[in-house]
Write a protein that holds these residues in place. Structure first.
Motif, mmCIF file in Angstrom:
data_model
loop_
_atom_site.group_PDB
_atom_site.id
_atom_site.type_symbol
_atom_site.label_atom_id
_atom_site.label_comp_id
_atom_site.label_asym_id
_atom_site.label_seq_id
_atom_site.Cartn_x
_atom_site.Cartn_y
_atom_site.Cartn_z
ATOM 1 N N LEU A 1 0.824 -1.215 0.000
ATOM 2 C CA LEU A 1 0.000 0.000 0.000
ATOM 3 C C LEU A 1 0.856 1.262 0.000
ATOM 4 C CD1 LEU A 1 -2.761 -1.019 2.596
ATOM 5 C CD2 LEU A 1 -2.954 -0.981 0.101
ATOM 6 N N ALA A 2 2.114 1.133 0.416
ATOM 7 C CA ALA A 2 2.992 2.303 0.445
ATOM 8 C C ALA A 2 3.228 2.860 -0.951
ATOM 9 C CB ALA A 2 4.323 1.951 1.101
ATOM 10 N N SER A 3 2.950 2.067 -1.979
ATOM 11 C CA SER A 3 3.108 2.568 -3.350
ATOM 12 C C SER A 3 2.195 3.758 -3.611
ATOM 13 C CB SER A 3 2.805 1.447 -4.355
ATOM 14 O OG SER A 3 1.461 1.000 -4.232
ATOM 15 N N ILE A 4 1.088 3.827 -2.874
ATOM 16 C CA ILE A 4 0.129 4.915 -3.093
ATOM 17 C C ILE A 4 0.696 6.246 -2.611
ATOM 18 C CG2 ILE A 4 -1.136 4.868 -0.900
ATOM 19 C CD1 ILE A 4 -2.721 5.130 -4.388
ATOM 20 N N VAL A 5 1.699 6.195 -1.706
ATOM 21 C CA VAL A 5 2.334 7.429 -1.235
ATOM 22 C C VAL A 5 3.740 7.548 -1.829
ATOM 23 C CG1 VAL A 5 0.956 7.586 0.861
ATOM 24 C CG2 VAL A 5 3.120 6.333 0.914
ATOM 25 N N THR A 6 3.932 6.949 -2.988
ATOM 26 C CA THR A 6 5.124 7.065 -3.835
ATOM 27 C C THR A 6 6.378 6.427 -3.229
ATOM 28 O OG1 THR A 6 5.894 9.255 -3.069
ATOM 29 C CG2 THR A 6 4.202 9.237 -4.794
ATOM 30 N N VAL A 7 6.226 5.517 -2.284
ATOM 31 C CA VAL A 7 7.384 4.771 -1.785
ATOM 32 C C VAL A 7 7.728 3.694 -2.820
ATOM 33 C CG1 VAL A 7 8.261 3.222 0.007
ATOM 34 C CG2 VAL A 7 6.834 5.182 0.635
ATOM 35 N N THR A 8 8.977 3.653 -3.246
ATOM 36 C CA THR A 8 9.374 2.707 -4.284
ATOM 37 C C THR A 8 9.677 1.346 -3.648
ATOM 38 O OG1 THR A 8 10.340 4.569 -5.485
ATOM 39 C CG2 THR A 8 10.841 2.386 -6.318
ATOM 40 N N GLU A 9 8.636 0.698 -3.126
ATOM 41 C CA GLU A 9 8.784 -0.654 -2.584
ATOM 42 C C GLU A 9 8.529 -1.655 -3.709
ATOM 43 O OE1 GLU A 9 5.516 -2.346 -2.329
ATOM 44 O OE2 GLU A 9 5.163 -0.525 -3.482
ATOM 45 N N VAL B 1 7.649 -1.062 -7.871
ATOM 46 C CA VAL B 1 8.580 -1.471 -8.931
ATOM 47 C C VAL B 1 7.853 -2.357 -9.935
ATOM 48 C CG1 VAL B 1 10.658 -2.807 -9.450
ATOM 49 C CG2 VAL B 1 10.627 -1.246 -7.495
ATOM 50 N N ALA B 2 7.007 -3.265 -9.429
ATOM 51 C CA ALA B 2 6.224 -4.119 -10.325
ATOM 52 C C ALA B 2 5.311 -3.275 -11.206
ATOM 53 C CB ALA B 2 5.406 -5.117 -9.512
ATOM 54 N N GLN B 3 4.689 -2.266 -10.633
ATOM 55 C CA GLN B 3 3.834 -1.370 -11.415
ATOM 56 C C GLN B 3 4.628 -0.662 -12.502
ATOM 57 O OE1 GLN B 3 2.295 0.946 -8.050
ATOM 58 N NE2 GLN B 3 0.236 0.201 -8.502
#
Length: 241
Positions: free
Chosen positions: A184-192, A196-198
């Motif tokens: 879910l951190a991807s929604i706040v632009t964290v490159t987890e 990366v998959a997205q």
């Protein structure tokens, strides 16, 4: 050698074309690197902070109420737990990262994710810890008081060790769930890992193989955590006898 073996396995799948095999092979290392360098540390730091909140909240809630200030703090904590448990984690992260700037509070992506995850884990974990403490027989408290121990001495020396044994299995599940929720951190632009998959999928416009690969990597990490959890449970069970 290993790459060739994996490539042959992927080619054996009916829906895997040469382009998809190349995409999966090229996406693996960036996703694995993001998982090791971002997702896992993010989960560990958030869990530690969340547990600090959880134990503090649980201790305040199980301590006998003697002052008006304590009652006020209890009321605030109950509202905090109710809000966190009654709203999605995604909404909480969005409020921390995108909402607080409206109040002049700007937080970088990773600290924002840690804050959001920690507050969430703190609320749920406090209920787990409180239930574990309540599960210790009342006679254990009375035994401590009977030999002259104070409330905190009884809690620290007698109650807490037993409560921890009870709390380990559900808290282990909480950590495993948190590792998955780092996506879910991807929604706040964290490159987890999931971000990366997205990014890899967006570049190729072929989402299925990359997302399946991401799911497989999450499952592999979680499988290792399941094994660690099982060993912890066996060890605590052995200590309890």
């Amino acid at each position: 050698m290993l790459n060739n073996f994996i490539s042959e396995l992927l080619h054996a799948l009916p829906f895997m074309s040469d382009n998809r095999v190349d995409l999966v092979m090229s996406a693996f290392l960036p996703m694995l690197k993001a998982a090791i360098l971002v997702s896992i540390p993010l989960a560990i730091v958030s869990f530690i902070c969340g547990m600090a909140i959880a134990f503090s909240v649980a201790l305040i809630r199980v301590t006998p109420v003697k002052t008006t200030f304590h009652r006020i703090v209890l009321g605030i904590l109950k509202v905090y737990i109710s809000i966190i448990r009654g709203t999605p984690m995604l909404v909480q992260l969005v409020i921390v990262f995108y909402g607080l700037p409206a109040l002049g509070i700007y937080i970088d992506p990773i600290p924002a994710a840690v804050i959001g995850f920690s507050l969430n884990i703190g609320a749920y974990g406090s209920e787990t810890v409180r239930a574990a403490i309540s599960a210790v027989p009342r006679g254990q408290w009375e035994a401590g008081f009977s030999i002259g121990m104070t409330y905190m001495q009884t809690f620290r020396r007698i109650i807490a060790p037993q409560a921890i044994k009870i709390a380990v299995p559900p808290l282990s599940n909480t950590f495993i769930g948190l590792f998955k929720d780092t996506s879910l951190a991807s929604i706040v632009t964290v490159t987890e890992m999931f971000r990366v998959a997205q990014q890899m999928a967006n570049m190729s416009y072929d989402f299925l193989p990359v997302y399946i690969e991401a799911a497989a990597i999450y499952w592999c990490f979680c499988f290792v955590l399941f094994l660690v959890q099982a060993r912890l449970e066996k060890r605590f069970a052995r200590f309890s006898h």
